[in-house]
Design a protein around this motif. Structure first.
Motif, PDB file in Angstrom:
ATOM      1  N   THR A 123       0.812  -1.216   0.000  1.00 19.32           N
ATOM      2  CA  THR A 123       0.000   0.000   0.000  1.00 19.32           C
ATOM      3  C   THR A 123       0.846   1.268   0.000  1.00 19.32           C
ATOM      4  OG1 THR A 123      -0.135  -0.159   2.421  1.00 19.32           O
ATOM      5  CG2 THR A 123      -1.968  -1.084   1.128  1.00 19.32           C
ATOM      6  N   ARG A 124       2.099   1.143   0.445  1.00 18.64           N
ATOM      7  CA  ARG A 124       3.015   2.282   0.475  1.00 18.64           C
ATOM      8  C   ARG A 124       4.412   1.793   0.184  1.00 18.64           C
ATOM      9  NH1 ARG A 124       2.970   5.042   6.124  1.00 18.64           N
ATOM     10  NH2 ARG A 124       4.824   5.949   5.180  1.00 18.64           N
ATOM     11  N   PRO A 125       5.282   2.641  -0.371  1.00 20.86           N
ATOM     12  CA  PRO A 125       6.678   2.232  -0.571  1.00 20.86           C
ATOM     13  C   PRO A 125       7.432   2.183   0.757  1.00 20.86           C
ATOM     14  CG  PRO A 125       6.362   4.508  -1.262  1.00 20.86           C
ATOM     15  CD  PRO A 125       4.998   3.976  -0.936  1.00 20.86           C
ATOM     16  N   CYS A 126       8.434   1.344   0.815  1.00 19.61           N
ATOM     17  CA  CYS A 126       9.274   1.245   2.005  1.00 19.61           C
ATOM     18  C   CYS A 126      10.673   0.793   1.593  1.00 19.61           C
ATOM     19  CB  CYS A 126       8.674   0.288   3.036  1.00 19.61           C
ATOM     20  SG  CYS A 126       8.182  -1.329   2.395  1.00 19.61           S
ATOM     21  N   ARG A 127      11.651   1.121   2.436  1.00 18.56           N
ATOM     22  CA  ARG A 127      13.047   0.763   2.154  1.00 18.56           C
ATOM     23  C   ARG A 127      13.644   0.079   3.382  1.00 18.56           C
ATOM     24  NH1 ARG A 127      16.693   5.364   0.942  1.00 18.56           N
ATOM     25  NH2 ARG A 127      17.798   4.154  -0.634  1.00 18.56           N
TER      26      ARG A 127
END
Length: 285
Positions: free
Chosen positions: A40-44
């Motif tokens: 649902t959202r980008p992450c690193r």
């Protein structure tokens, strides 16, 4: 003629030792991007593996500074941060974990060295208990065949601890089709399922289980890397392992295989510096 061949061999060996002296004391930063329609959202995430008590600068300052410059959403650890060998001190590994845990959430998967310490407490007195207590003090709870959910990203992270028979030397032990479901349960299908699994040899089995993303280590890049041929030797002493480092695909599954940071047993890294990996997970647009 023989004399010149001997000289050539000696020169090559000296060159390899010089390269190893450099590569054993440096690391490179690599980034991989994976897109999933389940996020649902980008992450690193910074991904660490196979430190084996190595220190890059005092208290691993170089490693910590690089990670701080990345400012990840969390840190994935694929095990073997310490070494199961005699009464070897695990202070460098634990110190790094504590420093990072004060800044970031850590998702710790177990390697074969952590598992060996647990299996043979008489052979390694106090090491497993001391290391686990140190991790607990830092707020790190290893993912031992269990899942955790990150709702902000719709991401599940599972850590697999497989038995020692799957680390035998000279050959790959077949993994029963029901083994991973028995120890891990069923994968989560409502979100992106990331699996931290130390041994990359079983990537096909991880994909069949249902992992969307696999983070592995263990192979140390094959110790020495050659053009075209890649890594030369795996930890189970087979030549030119299929999975030696980098990105691999199987159906809808992607494996990111770290070449690790440290060494053990064979203290060499030739044309094969340590790796600090960044995994960027992004939803489909």
């Amino acid at each position: 003629m023989i004399k010149w061949l001997v000289i050539l061999v000696i020169v090559i060996l000296i060159l390899c030792l010089l390269v190893s002296a450099v590569d054993c004391n440096r690391f490179v930063t690599l980034e991989y991007e994976i897109v999933s329609d389940k996020l649902t959202r980008p992450c690193r995430f910074v991904f660490l593996s196979d430190l084996h008590n190595k220190s890059f600068g005092k208290d691993n300052e170089k490693l910590v500074e690089t990670i701080d410059g990345i400012s990840p959403d969390g840190i994935l650890v694929a095990g073997d941060m310490l070494t199961a060998a005699g009464r070897q001190d695990f202070a460098p590994a634990l110190s790094l974990m504590k420093r990072l845990a004060s800044r970031y959430k850590i998702y710790y998967g177990m390697g074969n060295h952590e598992y060996r310490l647990k299996l043979y407490p008489d052979q390694y007195p106090g090491m497993y208990q001391g290391y686990m207590e140190g991790l607990a003090e830092a707020g790190i709870v290893p993912l031992v065949n269990e899942n955790t959910y990150l709702p902000e990203f719709n991401l599940f992270i599972c850590g697999a601890e497989i038995e020692r028979r799957y680390y035998r030397r000279f050959r790959k032990t077949p993994m029963e089709p029901d083994y991973l479901p028995r120890i891990l349960g069923q994968p989560e299908t409502g979100g992106c399922q990331l699996l931290i699994a130390h041994n990359p040899e079983y990537f096909e089995e991880y994909a069949a289980w249902g992992a969307d993303v696999v983070a592995s280590g263990h192979v140390h890049g094959g110790i020495m890397r050659l053009p075209v041929l890649g890594g030369v030797l795996s930890p189970n002493l087979t030549l030119f392992p299929k999975y030696d480092g980098g990105r691999f695909e199987k159906g809808r599954s992607t494996m990111i295989l770290s070449r690790g940071l440290g060494t053990h047993t064979i203290p060499l890294r030739i044309f094969n510096p340590g790796e600090l990996i960044v995994i960027s997970l992004k939803p489909e647009k």
